[in-house]
Design a protein around this motif. Structure first.
Motif, PDB file in Angstrom:
ATOM      1  N   VAL A  63       0.838  -1.201   0.000  1.00 14.16           N
ATOM      2  CA  VAL A  63       0.000   0.000   0.000  1.00 14.16           C
ATOM      3  C   VAL A  63       0.868   1.243   0.000  1.00 14.16           C
ATOM      4  N   TRP A  64       1.898   1.256   0.840  1.00  6.13           N
ATOM      5  CA  TRP A  64       2.792   2.412   0.900  1.00  6.13           C
ATOM      6  C   TRP A  64       3.485   2.639  -0.443  1.00  6.13           C
ATOM      7  N   GLN A  65       3.958   1.566  -1.081  1.00  8.03           N
ATOM      8  CA  GLN A  65       4.633   1.711  -2.365  1.00  8.03           C
ATOM      9  C   GLN A  65       3.693   2.286  -3.424  1.00  8.03           C
ATOM     10  N   TRP A  66       2.439   1.861  -3.400  1.00 11.56           N
ATOM     11  CA  TRP A  66       1.452   2.412  -4.336  1.00 11.56           C
ATOM     12  C   TRP A  66       1.296   3.917  -4.108  1.00 11.56           C
ATOM     13  N   HIS A  67       1.100   4.293  -2.854  1.00 15.73           N
ATOM     14  CA  HIS A  67       0.869   5.713  -2.557  1.00 15.73           C
ATOM     15  C   HIS A  67       2.095   6.555  -2.913  1.00 15.73           C
ATOM     16  N   HIS A  68       3.269   6.074  -2.579  1.00 15.07           N
ATOM     17  CA  HIS A  68       4.495   6.817  -2.862  1.00 15.07           C
ATOM     18  C   HIS A  68       4.699   6.963  -4.366  1.00 15.07           C
ATOM     19  N   ARG A  69       4.478   5.895  -5.114  1.00  9.66           N
ATOM     20  CA  ARG A  69       4.654   5.965  -6.564  1.00  9.66           C
ATOM     21  C   ARG A  69       3.645   6.908  -7.206  1.00  9.66           C
ATOM     22  N   MET A  70       2.399   6.840  -6.761  1.00  8.84           N
ATOM     23  CA  MET A  70       1.363   7.701  -7.331  1.00  8.84           C
ATOM     24  C   MET A  70       1.567   9.157  -6.928  1.00  8.84           C
ATOM     25  N   ALA A  71       2.173   9.394  -5.759  1.00  5.32           N
ATOM     26  CA  ALA A  71       2.483  10.767  -5.354  1.00  5.32           C
ATOM     27  C   ALA A  71       3.583  11.353  -6.229  1.00  5.32           C
ATOM     28  N   LYS A  72       4.588  10.541  -6.551  1.00  7.85           N
ATOM     29  CA  LYS A  72       5.724  11.018  -7.328  1.00  7.85           C
ATOM     30  C   LYS A  72       5.393  11.233  -8.795  1.00  7.85           C
ATOM     31  N   ASP A  73       4.507  10.388  -9.348  1.00  7.89           N
ATOM     32  CA  ASP A  73       4.211  10.526 -10.780  1.00  7.89           C
ATOM     33  C   ASP A  73       2.992  11.417 -11.059  1.00  7.89           C
ATOM     34  N   GLY A  74       2.383  11.952 -10.011  1.00  6.63           N
ATOM     35  CA  GLY A  74       1.290  12.900 -10.202  1.00  6.63           C
ATOM     36  C   GLY A  74      -0.030  12.287 -10.626  1.00  6.63           C
ATOM     37  N   THR A  75      -0.250  11.017 -10.283  1.00  8.47           N
ATOM     38  CA  THR A  75      -1.489  10.345 -10.688  1.00  8.47           C
ATOM     39  C   THR A  75      -2.722  11.087 -10.206  1.00  8.47           C
ATOM     40  N   TRP A  76      -2.715  11.510  -8.938  1.00 10.36           N
ATOM     41  CA  TRP A  76      -3.914  12.156  -8.406  1.00 10.36           C
ATOM     42  C   TRP A  76      -4.157  13.516  -9.035  1.00 10.36           C
ATOM     43  N   GLY A  77      -3.094  14.172  -9.478  1.00 12.39           N
ATOM     44  CA  GLY A  77      -3.278  15.418 -10.213  1.00 12.39           C
ATOM     45  C   GLY A  77      -3.974  15.185 -11.545  1.00 12.39           C
ATOM     46  N   HIS A  78      -3.608  14.084 -12.234  1.00 10.73           N
ATOM     47  CA  HIS A  78      -4.269  13.742 -13.500  1.00 10.73           C
ATOM     48  C   HIS A  78      -5.740  13.392 -13.264  1.00 10.73           C
ATOM     49  N   VAL A  79      -5.994  12.659 -12.183  1.00  8.63           N
ATOM     50  CA  VAL A  79      -7.374  12.282 -11.864  1.00  8.63           C
ATOM     51  C   VAL A  79      -8.200  13.533 -11.580  1.00  8.63           C
ATOM     52  N   GLN A  80      -7.656  14.424 -10.765  1.00 11.50           N
ATOM     53  CA  GLN A  80      -8.401  15.638 -10.425  1.00 11.50           C
ATOM     54  C   GLN A  80      -8.634  16.510 -11.657  1.00 11.50           C
ATOM     55  N   ALA A  81      -7.651  16.576 -12.557  1.00  9.50           N
ATOM     56  CA  ALA A  81      -7.816  17.356 -13.785  1.00  9.50           C
ATOM     57  C   ALA A  81      -8.965  16.804 -14.630  1.00  9.50           C
ATOM     58  N   ARG A  82      -9.077  15.480 -14.704  1.00 14.68           N
ATOM     59  CA  ARG A  82     -10.192  14.892 -15.449  1.00 14.68           C
ATOM     60  C   ARG A  82     -11.529  15.257 -14.811  1.00 14.68           C
ATOM     61  N   LEU A  83     -11.615  15.155 -13.487  1.00 16.40           N
ATOM     62  CA  LEU A  83     -12.872  15.470 -12.807  1.00 16.40           C
ATOM     63  C   LEU A  83     -13.228  16.943 -12.980  1.00 16.40           C
ATOM     64  N   HIS A  84     -12.213  17.816 -12.981  1.00 17.53           N
ATOM     65  CA  HIS A  84     -12.459  19.236 -13.241  1.00 17.53           C
ATOM     66  C   HIS A  84     -13.096  19.429 -14.614  1.00 17.53           C
ATOM     67  N   GLU A  85     -12.573  18.732 -15.615  1.00 17.51           N
ATOM     68  CA  GLU A  85     -13.099  18.884 -16.972  1.00 17.51           C
ATOM     69  C   GLU A  85     -14.509  18.322 -17.078  1.00 17.51           C
ATOM     70  N   TYR A  86     -14.757  17.171 -16.435  1.00 16.58           N
ATOM     71  CA  TYR A  86     -16.121  16.618 -16.408  1.00 16.58           C
ATOM     72  C   TYR A  86     -17.095  17.633 -15.821  1.00 16.58           C
ATOM     73  N   ALA A  87     -16.705  18.202 -14.676  1.00 17.54           N
ATOM     74  CA  ALA A  87     -17.592  19.145 -13.988  1.00 17.54           C
ATOM     75  C   ALA A  87     -17.786  20.413 -14.810  1.00 17.54           C
ATOM     76  N   ASP A  88     -16.732  20.894 -15.459  1.00 12.72           N
ATOM     77  CA  ASP A  88     -16.843  22.124 -16.235  1.00 12.72           C
ATOM     78  C   ASP A  88     -17.755  21.933 -17.444  1.00 12.72           C
ATOM     79  N   ARG A  89     -17.642  20.791 -18.105  1.00  7.35           N
ATOM     80  CA  ARG A  89     -18.514  20.529 -19.257  1.00  7.35           C
ATOM     81  C   ARG A  89     -19.977  20.424 -18.838  1.00  7.35           C
ATOM     82  N   ALA A  90     -20.199  19.964 -17.599  1.00  7.99           N
ATOM     83  CA  ALA A  90     -21.566  19.844 -17.092  1.00  7.99           C
ATOM     84  C   ALA A  90     -22.045  21.137 -16.438  1.00  7.99           C
ATOM     85  N   GLY A  91     -21.234  22.193 -16.461  1.00  6.81           N
ATOM     86  CA  GLY A  91     -21.619  23.457 -15.840  1.00  6.81           C
ATOM     87  C   GLY A  91     -21.659  23.393 -14.330  1.00  6.81           C
ATOM     88  N   MET A  92     -20.837  22.521 -13.730  1.00  6.28           N
ATOM     89  CA  MET A  92     -20.862  22.311 -12.283  1.00  6.28           C
ATOM     90  C   MET A  92     -19.689  22.975 -11.571  1.00  6.28           C
TER      91      MET A  92
END
Length: 292
Positions: A63-92
């Motif tokens: 679990v720690w290795q997953w979190h550390h790797r995803m923190a370093k490669d910016g996975t959660w930033g990519h996920v949040q960027a997608r959700l931002h675009e979904y919400a913006d297209r829906a006017g949310m």
């Protein structure tokens, strides 16, 4: 849904394809991505040590290795960027953004690393570990300050973590420069308290055509009045719109429901910031799936 699960099937479907997966090469069986993400969430919700994770999640080292790797490669930033675009297209997305910061006390387990106290952070690359590890000595002791830019619903758009003694006003422009949802980078208005009232910040907003809804502190008011006509006119201030700034305060209340964020236990700033972004991802997922 069990106590070990937070994400619904609908929410998981929105982000599952961005999660790490098997490469097709022979070797050890690849861990279940959904289980790993739930384990990371559980750890920060409870504020426990990684090695104290329940056995239902498997080896804590994985679990720690997953979190550390995803923190370093910016996975959660990519996920949040997608959700931002979904919400913006829906006017949310509400484009009256608010800015503020909050302090988290650093536990002794997070502070036993060598820090360069006078080093400055690179706000253009948030995936690089700062020399001070975003830990500094403020009035409450060793701490980390989280700066966020949120939309009108209190949902995070940009997150930066710095040492606890860093001021708010100098981080305003770096936060605004990091704002991007799809192709959009300019909000309608920026709401901030008196800490963000400076000539530089107001000039930046004026240059970009963004309405400044920032309270003016008394010392700046007095200085302007003492200069007479040379002091210029008082800055425009929409008191009714300013009342909406409380959304970021409520957002920080939600953030600190996770005990692992209310107190910092992580040695690395990129790891702690990744968990803050993950908290924002959960908030966006709820916003997207709970809204009729």
């Amino acid at each position: 849904m069990s106590r070990f699960q937070l994400l619904s099937d609908e929410q998981w479907a929105l982000i599952s394809d961005l999660m790490p997966g098997p490469t097709g090469k022979k070797g050890r069986p690849f861990a279940d991505a959904r289980l790993m993400i739930e384990a990371i969430i559980y750890r920060y919700r409870c504020g426990i040590a990684w090695r104290d994770l329940p056995e239902t999640f498997g080896p804590w080292q994985t679990v720690w290795q997953w979190h550390h790797r995803m923190a370093k490669d910016g996975t959660w930033g990519h996920v949040q960027a997608r959700l931002h675009e979904y919400a913006d297209r829906a006017g949310m997305v509400d484009w009256d953004v608010s800015v503020d910061s909050t302090i988290a006390r650093a536990h002794q387990h997070a502070t036993n690393v060598t820090r360069l106290k006078r080093a400055s952070s690179n706000y253009k690359n948030l995936l690089t570990e700062p020399p001070d590890h975003a830990i500094g000595r403020s009035r409450g002791g060793l701490s980390t300050k989280t700066h966020q830019l949120v939309d009108g619903h209190g949902l995070p758009l940009v997150t930066i973590c710095t040492a606890g003694q860093d001021g708010d006003a100098p981080l305003f422009i770096p936060l605004m420069e990091q704002l991007q949802v799809g192709r959009r980078t300019r909000p309608v208005a920026a709401l901030g308290d008196k800490a963000y009232s400076s000539r530089g910040n107001r000039a930046y907003l004026r240059q970009r055509g963004i309405e400044a809804v920032i309270a003016e502190p008394r010392d700046q008011q007095g200085h302007r009045k003492r200069r007479g006509s040379r002091g210029g006119r008082p800055p425009k201030f929409d008191a009714d719109k300013y009342r909406g700034r409380n959304v970021i305060e409520r957002g920080y209340c939600r953030l600190k429901q996770w005990r692992g964020l209310a107190t910092r236990y992580d040695k690395l700033a990129v790891v702690y910031r990744a968990a803050v972004v993950l908290n924002g991802v959960i908030a966006w997922l709820k916003h997207l799936t709970d809204t009729p």
